[in-house]
Design an enzyme around this catalytic site. Structure first.
Site, PDB file in Angstrom:
ATOM      1  N   ALA A   1       1.741  -7.851  -5.773  1.00  0.00           N
ATOM      2  CA  ALA A   1       1.384  -8.129  -7.382  1.00  0.00           C
ATOM      3  C   ALA A   1      -0.564  -9.051  -7.081  1.00  0.00           C
ATOM      4  O   ALA A   1      -0.840  -9.036  -5.842  1.00  0.00           O
ATOM      5  CB  ALA A   1       1.933  -9.598  -7.531  1.00  0.00           C
TER       6      ALA A   1
ATOM      7  N   THR B   1       7.920 -14.446 -11.503  1.00  0.00           N
ATOM      8  CA  THR B   1       8.067 -15.647 -11.420  1.00  0.00           C
ATOM      9  C   THR B   1       8.430 -17.150 -12.835  1.00  0.00           C
ATOM     10  O   THR B   1       8.496 -16.599 -13.803  1.00  0.00           O
ATOM     11  CB  THR B   1       6.393 -16.139 -11.145  1.00  0.00           C
ATOM     12  N   ASP B   2       8.284 -17.808 -12.154  1.00  0.00           N
ATOM     13  CA  ASP B   2       9.086 -19.208 -12.923  1.00  0.00           C
ATOM     14  C   ASP B   2       8.046 -19.514 -13.531  1.00  0.00           C
ATOM     15  O   ASP B   2       8.168 -20.556 -14.613  1.00  0.00           O
ATOM     16  CB  ASP B   2       9.253 -20.193 -12.292  1.00  0.00           C
TER      17      ASP B   2
ATOM     18  N   TYR C   1      -2.060 -16.442 -15.115  1.00  0.00           N
ATOM     19  CA  TYR C   1      -0.545 -14.926 -14.267  1.00  0.00           C
ATOM     20  C   TYR C   1      -0.104 -15.730 -14.791  1.00  0.00           C
ATOM     21  O   TYR C   1       0.631 -14.272 -14.453  1.00  0.00           O
ATOM     22  CB  TYR C   1      -1.410 -16.093 -13.034  1.00  0.00           C
TER      23      TYR C   1
HETATM   24  N1  LIG Z   1       4.136 -16.853  -4.098  1.00  0.00           N
HETATM   25  C1  LIG Z   1       4.428 -17.791  -4.849  1.00  0.00           C
HETATM   26  O1  LIG Z   1       4.744 -18.924  -4.995  1.00  0.00           O
HETATM   27  C2  LIG Z   1       5.555 -17.302  -5.967  1.00  0.00           C
HETATM   28  C3  LIG Z   1       6.124 -17.571  -7.012  1.00  0.00           C
HETATM   29  C4  LIG Z   1       6.731 -16.669  -8.235  1.00  0.00           C
HETATM   30  C5  LIG Z   1       6.950 -15.606  -7.776  1.00  0.00           C
HETATM   31  N2  LIG Z   1       6.059 -15.201  -7.293  1.00  0.00           N
HETATM   32  C6  LIG Z   1       5.289 -13.334  -7.595  1.00  0.00           C
HETATM   33  O2  LIG Z   1       6.256 -12.925  -6.155  1.00  0.00           O
HETATM   34  C7  LIG Z   1       5.747 -11.902  -5.525  1.00  0.00           C
HETATM   35  C8  LIG Z   1       5.759 -11.733  -3.687  1.00  0.00           C
HETATM   36  O3  LIG Z   1       4.336 -12.736  -3.988  1.00  0.00           O
HETATM   37  P1  LIG Z   1       3.853 -13.527  -2.971  1.00  0.00           P
HETATM   38  O4  LIG Z   1       4.014 -14.257  -2.273  1.00  0.00           O
HETATM   39  O5  LIG Z   1       5.315 -11.538  -1.549  1.00  0.00           O
HETATM   40  O6  LIG Z   1       2.452 -12.713  -3.221  1.00  0.00           O
HETATM   41  P2  LIG Z   1       1.248 -12.244  -2.110  1.00  0.00           P
HETATM   42  O7  LIG Z   1       1.925 -12.459  -0.276  1.00  0.00           O
HETATM   43  O8  LIG Z   1      -0.057 -11.985  -2.617  1.00  0.00           O
HETATM   44  O9  LIG Z   1       1.659 -10.761  -1.705  1.00  0.00           O
HETATM   45  C9  LIG Z   1       1.372  -9.640  -2.866  1.00  0.00           C
HETATM   46  C10 LIG Z   1       0.636  -8.576  -1.625  1.00  0.00           C
HETATM   47  O10 LIG Z   1       0.230  -7.395  -2.887  1.00  0.00           O
HETATM   48  C11 LIG Z   1      -1.035  -6.891  -2.676  1.00  0.00           C
HETATM   49  N3  LIG Z   1      -1.695  -6.944  -3.870  1.00  0.00           N
HETATM   50  C12 LIG Z   1      -2.792  -6.955  -4.421  1.00  0.00           C
HETATM   51  N4  LIG Z   1      -2.689  -6.239  -5.630  1.00  0.00           N
HETATM   52  C13 LIG Z   1      -2.364  -4.925  -5.756  1.00  0.00           C
HETATM   53  C14 LIG Z   1      -2.809  -3.486  -5.834  1.00  0.00           C
HETATM   54  N5  LIG Z   1      -3.307  -3.133  -7.300  1.00  0.00           N
HETATM   55  N6  LIG Z   1      -2.124  -2.687  -4.936  1.00  0.00           N
HETATM   56  C15 LIG Z   1      -1.118  -3.057  -4.176  1.00  0.00           C
HETATM   57  N7  LIG Z   1      -1.225  -3.832  -3.729  1.00  0.00           N
HETATM   58  C16 LIG Z   1      -1.368  -5.400  -4.109  1.00  0.00           C
HETATM   59  C17 LIG Z   1      -1.464  -7.896  -1.898  1.00  0.00           C
HETATM   60  O11 LIG Z   1      -2.587  -7.610  -1.121  1.00  0.00           O
HETATM   61  P3  LIG Z   1      -4.329  -8.532  -1.022  1.00  0.00           P
HETATM   62  O12 LIG Z   1      -3.622  -9.849  -0.733  1.00  0.00           O
HETATM   63  O13 LIG Z   1      -4.654  -7.739  -0.264  1.00  0.00           O
HETATM   64  O14 LIG Z   1      -4.372  -8.396  -2.630  1.00  0.00           O
HETATM   65  C18 LIG Z   1      -0.962  -9.188  -1.461  1.00  0.00           C
HETATM   66  O15 LIG Z   1      -0.282  -8.618  -0.549  1.00  0.00           O
HETATM   67  C19 LIG Z   1       4.699 -11.609  -6.781  1.00  0.00           C
HETATM   68  O16 LIG Z   1       5.432 -10.741  -7.820  1.00  0.00           O
HETATM   69  C20 LIG Z   1       4.594 -12.769  -7.097  1.00  0.00           C
HETATM   70  O17 LIG Z   1       4.262 -12.740  -8.383  1.00  0.00           O
HETATM   71  C21 LIG Z   1       6.193 -15.184  -6.451  1.00  0.00           C
END
Ligand SMILES: NC(=O)c1ccc[n+]([C@@H]2O[C@H](COP(=O)([O-])OP(=O)(O)OC[C@H]3O[C@@H](n4cnc5c(N)ncnc54)[C@H](OP(=O)(O)O)[C@@H]3O)[C@@H](O)[C@H]2O)c1
Length: 303
Positions: free
Chosen positions: A63, A104-105, A128
């Site tokens: 994401a 996400t929330d 986002y």
């Molecule tokens: N973080 C929060 O607080 C939060 C809250 C609610 C929901 N979420 C959701 O939970 C999920 C996991 O979040 P997370 O915190 O683990 O996010 P994260 O740490 O940013 O991990 C997302 C991964 O996806 C990769 N990515 C981005 N664009 C891509 C593409 N086009 N093709 C393949 N990989 C790609 C990123 O790589 P790069 O870093 O190299 O771009 C990163 O490794 C997401 O769907 C997010 O929207 C997150």
């Protein structure tokens, strides 16, 4: 029943890394791909990679999750959060695979005063949030066999997150001003990965009634200020550093590029009933992560 063969995208992200670990440890057949190894927005690449792996379950942890940056990079956010999930859902439909996807929330506007249900109307306040909402829609439109899991305020030992930011500043004894008028549920990536693992293992519960959208987050509703206070309390209990000053401020005093809901707690009853997934008290999970980070890093070295 066919053996579950899992393909995991975004496998080095905060959640993806944790989930890959847990899936491997539980003996499941899983191949994880980092962003560098697989770009989910490249249809040809996805097709080639997926054809080689032939998964019957795809878990999309990839994401664009940088909430403020998305305001100035909307096309990158829409590409990763809308187009990518659509490509994956199409492949799954054409190859009889199921898909688990994260949302996400931030699809909600925060005007509710009780935890959000899966059926509550969405109204995102940011690029986002809008991109994640449209990603959900792409999947629902294309593939019946999906589980969309909305989560919130994610943190863990990997990647960049609020807990690591507060710890790094605390270690430098930096006084902190933290927003005290946005409320939500901090969620440990380890707990969320455990919940997803349980859903993967409960294949017997997959049917026309259980495909759909679920909420999963840590148990406990706090403001970012209270969340920071809890982190500093753990640091103090561990005897690592005298806590720096912590001051509550308002959202207006800390303007961010993206709008955020002032209340985004999620009701997790549905996931419990359908898959037996239990939420964890956030203080216990937080304490485990903070202690791990303090053990792994010296002062000033928390990345
Ligand atoms: N973080 C929060 O607080 C939060 C809250 C609610 C929901 N979420 C959701 O939970 C999920 C996991 O979040 P997370 O915190 O683990 O996010 P994260 O740490 O940013 O991990 C997302 C991964 O996806 C990769 N990515 C981005 N664009 C891509 C593409 N086009 N093709 C393949 N990989 C790609 C990123 O790589 P790069 O870093 O190299 O771009 C990163 O490794 C997401 O769907 C997010 O929207 C997150």
């Amino acid at each position: 029943m066919r053996e579950t063969k899992i393909l995991l995208t975004g496998a080095t992200g905060q959640l993806g890394g944790e989930l890959l670990n847990q899936l491997e440890r539980s003996g499941l057949r899983v191949s994880g791909f980092s962003h560098g190894e697989l770009d989910i927005t490249d249809e040809v690449e996805v097709d080639r990679c997926f054809a080689r792996q032939a998964p019957n379950l795809v878990i999309n942890c990839a994401a664009y999750a940088r909430v403020d940056d998305a305001e100035s990079e909307p096309s990158a956010a829409y590409s990763a959060n809308v187009r990518g999930p659509g490509i994956i859902a199409d492949w799954c439909r054409n190859h009889h695979a199921a898909m688990i996807h994260l949302s996400t929330d931030f699809v909600f506007d925060g005007l509710k005063t009780e935890p959000y249900l899966e059926t509550d109307p969405v109204h995102p306040l940011s690029v986002y949030g809008k991109s994640k909402e449209l990603g959900e829609k792409e999947i629902r439109k294309r593939l019946k066999e999906h589980l969309i899991i909305r989560t919130s305020w994610l943190y863990g030992t990997r990647g960049r997150n609020f807990v690591k930011t507060i710890l790094a500043l605390a270690m430098k004894n930096h006084p902190l001003k933290v927003v005290n008028d946005q409320f939500g549920c901090p969620t440990s990536a380890e707990d969320l990965a455990g919940a997803i693992l349980r859903m993967v293992l409960r294949k017997d519960a997959y049917n026309d009634d259980t495909w759909g959208t679920y909420h999963y987050c840590g148990r406990g509703i706090v403001s970012w200020f209270q969340f920071a206070g809890e982190i500093l309390d753990i640091v103090a209990r561990e005897g690592r550093r005298k806590s720096p000053g912590l001051e509550p401020i308002t959202t207006a005093e800390y303007p961010a590029k993206a709008g955020r809901p002032s209340f985004s707690a999620l009701d997790c009853t549905k996931i419990g009933k359908a898959f037996g997934v239990e939420t964890q008290p956030f203080e216990i999970s937080l304490s485990r992560v903070v202690r791990k980070l303090l053990g792994e890093f010296n002062a000033d070295q928390i990345p």
